[in-house]
Design a protein around this motif. Structure first.
Motif, PDB file in Angstrom:
ATOM      1  N   LEU A 287     -71.173  -4.050 -25.830  1.00 13.76           N
ATOM      2  CA  LEU A 287     -69.735  -4.223 -25.639  1.00 13.76           C
ATOM      3  C   LEU A 287     -69.042  -3.594 -26.839  1.00 13.76           C
ATOM      4  O   LEU A 287     -69.411  -3.861 -27.987  1.00 13.76           O
ATOM      5  CB  LEU A 287     -69.379  -5.707 -25.550  1.00 13.76           C
ATOM      6  CG  LEU A 287     -67.885  -6.067 -25.514  1.00 13.76           C
ATOM      7  CD1 LEU A 287     -67.237  -5.581 -24.218  1.00 13.76           C
ATOM      8  CD2 LEU A 287     -67.699  -7.580 -25.678  1.00 13.76           C
ATOM      9  N   SER A 288     -68.044  -2.735 -26.593  1.00 10.20           N
ATOM     10  CA  SER A 288     -67.377  -2.064 -27.709  1.00 10.20           C
ATOM     11  C   SER A 288     -65.875  -1.990 -27.466  1.00 10.20           C
ATOM     12  O   SER A 288     -65.414  -2.023 -26.323  1.00 10.20           O
ATOM     13  CB  SER A 288     -67.931  -0.657 -27.931  1.00 10.20           C
ATOM     14  OG  SER A 288     -67.570   0.204 -26.869  1.00 10.20           O
ATOM     15  N   GLY A 289     -65.143  -1.895 -28.554  1.00 10.55           N
ATOM     16  CA  GLY A 289     -63.703  -1.719 -28.491  1.00 10.55           C
ATOM     17  C   GLY A 289     -63.235  -0.712 -29.513  1.00 10.55           C
ATOM     18  O   GLY A 289     -63.765  -0.654 -30.633  1.00 10.55           O
ATOM     19  N   ILE A 290     -62.274   0.129 -29.136  1.00  3.81           N
ATOM     20  CA  ILE A 290     -61.731   1.168 -30.021  1.00  3.81           C
ATOM     21  C   ILE A 290     -60.212   1.080 -30.017  1.00  3.81           C
ATOM     22  O   ILE A 290     -59.591   0.991 -28.946  1.00  3.81           O
ATOM     23  CB  ILE A 290     -62.160   2.582 -29.550  1.00  3.81           C
ATOM     24  CG1 ILE A 290     -63.667   2.781 -29.740  1.00  3.81           C
ATOM     25  CG2 ILE A 290     -61.392   3.665 -30.322  1.00  3.81           C
ATOM     26  CD1 ILE A 290     -64.171   4.097 -29.157  1.00  3.81           C
ATOM     27  N   TYR A 291     -59.641   1.096 -31.223  1.00  6.01           N
ATOM     28  CA  TYR A 291     -58.201   1.308 -31.362  1.00  6.01           C
ATOM     29  C   TYR A 291     -58.010   2.568 -32.179  1.00  6.01           C
ATOM     30  O   TYR A 291     -58.571   2.711 -33.267  1.00  6.01           O
ATOM     31  CB  TYR A 291     -57.521   0.134 -32.067  1.00  6.01           C
ATOM     32  CG  TYR A 291     -56.062   0.430 -32.379  1.00  6.01           C
ATOM     33  CD1 TYR A 291     -55.090   0.349 -31.392  1.00  6.01           C
ATOM     34  CD2 TYR A 291     -55.672   0.848 -33.656  1.00  6.01           C
ATOM     35  CE1 TYR A 291     -53.762   0.659 -31.658  1.00  6.01           C
ATOM     36  CE2 TYR A 291     -54.352   1.149 -33.939  1.00  6.01           C
ATOM     37  CZ  TYR A 291     -53.403   1.052 -32.939  1.00  6.01           C
ATOM     38  OH  TYR A 291     -52.087   1.367 -33.197  1.00  6.01           O
ATOM     39  N   ARG A 292     -57.234   3.505 -31.659  1.00  8.09           N
ATOM     40  CA  ARG A 292     -57.006   4.780 -32.333  1.00  8.09           C
ATOM     41  C   ARG A 292     -55.542   5.158 -32.202  1.00  8.09           C
ATOM     42  O   ARG A 292     -54.964   5.069 -31.113  1.00  8.09           O
ATOM     43  CB  ARG A 292     -57.885   5.867 -31.720  1.00  8.09           C
ATOM     44  CG  ARG A 292     -57.747   7.256 -32.353  1.00  8.09           C
ATOM     45  CD  ARG A 292     -58.643   8.236 -31.609  1.00  8.09           C
ATOM     46  NE  ARG A 292     -58.634   9.572 -32.185  1.00  8.09           N
ATOM     47  CZ  ARG A 292     -57.762  10.524 -31.871  1.00  8.09           C
ATOM     48  NH1 ARG A 292     -56.792  10.275 -30.993  1.00  8.09           N
ATOM     49  NH2 ARG A 292     -57.836  11.721 -32.433  1.00  8.09           N
ATOM     50  N   ASP A 293     -54.951   5.582 -33.317  1.00  7.51           N
ATOM     51  CA  ASP A 293     -53.544   6.005 -33.334  1.00  7.51           C
ATOM     52  C   ASP A 293     -53.467   7.311 -34.110  1.00  7.51           C
ATOM     53  O   ASP A 293     -53.762   7.351 -35.306  1.00  7.51           O
ATOM     54  CB  ASP A 293     -52.684   4.928 -33.998  1.00  7.51           C
ATOM     55  CG  ASP A 293     -51.192   5.260 -33.942  1.00  7.51           C
ATOM     56  OD1 ASP A 293     -50.839   6.310 -33.374  1.00  7.51           O
ATOM     57  OD2 ASP A 293     -50.389   4.468 -34.468  1.00  7.51           O
ATOM     58  N   GLU A 294     -53.115   8.397 -33.429  1.00  9.02           N
ATOM     59  CA  GLU A 294     -52.988   9.720 -34.047  1.00  9.02           C
ATOM     60  C   GLU A 294     -51.531  10.147 -33.898  1.00  9.02           C
ATOM     61  O   GLU A 294     -51.029  10.282 -32.788  1.00  9.02           O
ATOM     62  CB  GLU A 294     -53.926  10.710 -33.360  1.00  9.02           C
ATOM     63  CG  GLU A 294     -53.950  12.081 -34.020  1.00  9.02           C
ATOM     64  CD  GLU A 294     -54.898  13.034 -33.301  1.00  9.02           C
ATOM     65  OE1 GLU A 294     -55.509  13.878 -33.978  1.00  9.02           O
ATOM     66  OE2 GLU A 294     -55.027  12.934 -32.066  1.00  9.02           O
ATOM     67  N   LYS A 295     -50.877  10.384 -35.029  1.00  9.20           N
ATOM     68  CA  LYS A 295     -49.417  10.552 -34.988  1.00  9.20           C
ATOM     69  C   LYS A 295     -48.977  11.692 -35.882  1.00  9.20           C
ATOM     70  O   LYS A 295     -49.437  11.834 -37.018  1.00  9.20           O
ATOM     71  CB  LYS A 295     -48.734   9.259 -35.432  1.00  9.20           C
ATOM     72  CG  LYS A 295     -47.217   9.272 -35.327  1.00  9.20           C
ATOM     73  CD  LYS A 295     -46.642   7.920 -35.710  1.00  9.20           C
ATOM     74  CE  LYS A 295     -45.127   7.898 -35.562  1.00  9.20           C
ATOM     75  NZ  LYS A 295     -44.557   6.569 -35.921  1.00  9.20           N
ATOM     76  N   ASN A 296     -48.059  12.523 -35.364  1.00 16.20           N
ATOM     77  CA  ASN A 296     -47.384  13.543 -36.150  1.00 16.20           C
ATOM     78  C   ASN A 296     -46.003  13.772 -35.544  1.00 16.20           C
ATOM     79  O   ASN A 296     -45.558  12.999 -34.679  1.00 16.20           O
ATOM     80  CB  ASN A 296     -48.211  14.835 -36.210  1.00 16.20           C
ATOM     81  CG  ASN A 296     -48.553  15.372 -34.817  1.00 16.20           C
ATOM     82  OD1 ASN A 296     -47.719  15.386 -33.917  1.00 16.20           O
ATOM     83  ND2 ASN A 296     -49.797  15.807 -34.655  1.00 16.20           N
ATOM     84  N   ALA A 297     -45.317  14.829 -35.970  1.00 22.80           N
ATOM     85  CA  ALA A 297     -43.948  15.064 -35.510  1.00 22.80           C
ATOM     86  C   ALA A 297     -43.875  15.517 -34.060  1.00 22.80           C
ATOM     87  O   ALA A 297     -42.802  15.470 -33.455  1.00 22.80           O
ATOM     88  CB  ALA A 297     -43.278  16.109 -36.409  1.00 22.80           C
ATOM     89  N   GLN A 298     -45.011  15.932 -33.472  1.00 23.06           N
ATOM     90  CA  GLN A 298     -45.007  16.432 -32.096  1.00 23.06           C
ATOM     91  C   GLN A 298     -45.585  15.462 -31.083  1.00 23.06           C
ATOM     92  O   GLN A 298     -45.220  15.496 -29.913  1.00 23.06           O
ATOM     93  CB  GLN A 298     -45.759  17.761 -32.016  1.00 23.06           C
ATOM     94  CG  GLN A 298     -45.045  18.931 -32.666  1.00 23.06           C
ATOM     95  CD  GLN A 298     -45.671  20.267 -32.280  1.00 23.06           C
ATOM     96  OE1 GLN A 298     -46.651  20.329 -31.540  1.00 23.06           O
ATOM     97  NE2 GLN A 298     -45.104  21.345 -32.782  1.00 23.06           N
TER      98      GLN A 298
END
Length: 537
Positions: free
Chosen positions: A497-508
């Motif tokens: 069982l696995s969980g991922i939180y990912r946030d990739e952010k820039n001006a576009q």
């Protein structure tokens, strides 16, 4: 020099000493960290920075055998119970040889609760077989037929690179659905305790960290011939490899190909202190006009640090050198690092003017076992970085890449990263967690800001004043947690069982992922989900 070294290797090959090492264990960080207590003990001088290991090594064997016989209570059980929980499907042992074979199911399903809120799946049918003859010859093969649907950020990566991360070329068979086949194979001969010869289609990892800025296990498997000499406090490897390049096509639209030679010398100065010295050369099989060059016999020279030889030939090839080091502060704390030098101009280097010609990468970290005296609680924390344009060259065909992906850190260049991992094993349960923060710059407005190693470094956005994160400055936050219950340790059959939180952010763009997956998994193949974008999207 070549005659001298050749004579030494010949003598070693015919000496014939007992206790040769040949038992191969595929490399993945998740499994290898379980050996940290032995590998990084201050009472031993294990060569830890060249992976995969030979796990019949006297330092590792007892612990490795205990992992392979996890929860084997010694009681008599049915054939079905033993095959499911304790043994290979086929397991034959005689006085001088062994043979094993297994089916490898790998099925997962998941849901992304953020972003595109897509469903994910993996359906893989695999098998493996292997064995040994005496203690000198071993062989193994692992292959998978796969179909999958991925979270949006991985689908974006696949569509940008054409590759299933670290595995094989992707074939699209539906909307964001992919099909691929991947395999690894090794044939290993160890004539005596000093020398090993391996012919394979696999990966090699150099370093003591989670990442490697020199040579990582990230790119998909490639064919190679590897010689490894073990002279006690010194271990030396030379490897010749052959790569496809789907990014740079020939006039007929086919993949171009290239060669690589890699040297690594690891020196254990003492039980605590080690240094390593690395170099590599990448060269094309055919030039841009289609003229055939093939394997360059000059690079049969097994002596490390070929850069002077390469330069004296006026060669157009891509040379890279690097250094590693580690110091065992205590049994529970080891400091380690790497420095990779791709190109160097002294005047600009020491004035830090941000020259596009000063291309280098670095790593520094700590790792250890049995944290807080809790057996099986292992940790790692490290920082990695690479200046813009590192690993790139005058064209994709001689960039420091393989099969459409980086040979070093999977993020390419123009980045800084801090990553921390915590692993705990209790009986059949494995718990793991990862936290990662990265800052990097993507190309923008048609200009090359130095992240993508497939871009031509002779056309930078600017010659001076370059800095990490330039271009489309992007921040990425990544958290992953996994819980696994090991059903059969022989081939790592497990419920996961696995969980991922990912946030990739820039001006576009601002891409968010909140993925939960569950499944039945097997094999020791390493799968990396902590990826960074190579291009805007």
């Amino acid at each position: 020099m070549k005659r001298i070294l050749g004579s030494i290797l010949l003598v070693l090959a015919i000496v014939g000493v007992a206790h040769s090492q040949s038992q191969y264990q595929p490399y993945s960080y998740d499994f290898y960290q379980k050996l940290d207590a032995d590998a990084y003990s201050t009472t031993t001088r294990e060569h830890t920075s060249l992976r995969p290991f030979f796990v019949d090594d006297s330092i590792l064997k007892v612990h490795y055998d205990s992992l392979m016989n996890l929860n084997n209570d010694g009681k008599k059980h049915s054939w079905g119970y033993n095959k499911l929980f304790n043994e290979h499907l086929i397991d034959i042992k005689s006085a001088n040889s062994t043979f094993y074979a297994d089916l490898l199911p790998d099925f997962t399903m998941g849901k992304n609760y953020l972003g595109g809120k897509e469903s994910t799946s993996l359906v893989s049918y695999g098998f493996q077989f292997g064995g040994s003859i005496s203690n000198k010859f071993s062989y193994n093969f692992t292959g998978f037929e796969n179909q999958g649907n991925f979270p949006e950020y991985i689908s974006t990566y696949i569509n940008q690179t054409g590759m299933i991360p670290g595995q094989a070329r992707a074939k699209i068979y539906g909307l964001d659905s992919y099909d691929w086949q991947d395999y690894t194979a090794n044939v290993s001969f160890t004539p005596n305790k000093y020398l090993n010869i391996t012919l394979g289609h696999d990966k090699t990892f150099i370093g003591d960290g989670y990442r490697s800025t020199l040579l990582s296990d990230y790119a998909s498997p490639y064919p190679f011939l590897k010689l490894t000499a073990d002279l006690g406090n010194v271990k030396y490897m030379v490897m010749w490899a052959y790569f496809n390049d789907p990014i740079d096509l020939d006039a007929n639209g086919n993949d171009r190909t290239k060669w690589g030679v890699f040297h690594y010398l690891d020196w254990n100065v003492s039980n605590r202190l080690s240094f390593g010295f690395f170099d590599s050369i990448i060269w094309y099989n055919r030039d841009n006009a289609g003229n055939y060059r093939g394997f360059d016999v000059t690079y049969l020279n097994p002596v490390t640090f070929l850069r002077p030889l390469e330069a004296s030939n006026g060669s157009p090839d891509n040379a890279l050198i690097g250094f590693t080091g580690k110091y065992k502060i205590t049994n529970g704390i080891t400091a380690y690092g790497q420095f990779t030098l791709d190109e160097f101009q002294a005047k600009q280097f020491f004035t830090d003017g941000g020259s596009s010609r000063n291309k280098y990468a670095w790593q520094f970290g700590f790792r250890g076992a049995n944290m807080f005296d809790v057996k099986g609680l292992n940790y790692l924390i490290e920082t990695n970085g690479a200046k813009p344009y590192t690993y790139s060259e005058r064209g994709p065909i001689i960039s420091y890449t393989a099969n459409g992906e980086p040979l070093g850190q999977p993020w390419g260049a123009n980045y800084r990263e801090v990553v921390a991992l915590l692993n705990y094993s209790y009986k059949r349960f494995d718990f793991s967690g990862e936290g990662d923060y990265g800052r990097y710059g993507l190309d923008i407005n048609g200009l090359n800001y130095g992240k993508d190693p497939f871009q031509d470094y002779t056309t930078p956005a600017k010659l001076e004043g370059n800095y990490i994160g330039q271009g489309l400055t992007t921040n990425m936050y990544y958290l992953e947690g996994k819980v696994a219950y090991i059903l059969n340790p022989k081939y790592n059959l497990r419920l996961e069982l696995s969980g991922i939180y990912r946030d990739e952010k820039n001006a576009q763009f601002n891409d968010k992922t909140g993925l939960v997956t569950i499944g039945v998994r097997s094999s020791f193949r390493a799968v990396y989900n902590d990826l960074a974008s190579f291009q805007t999207h």
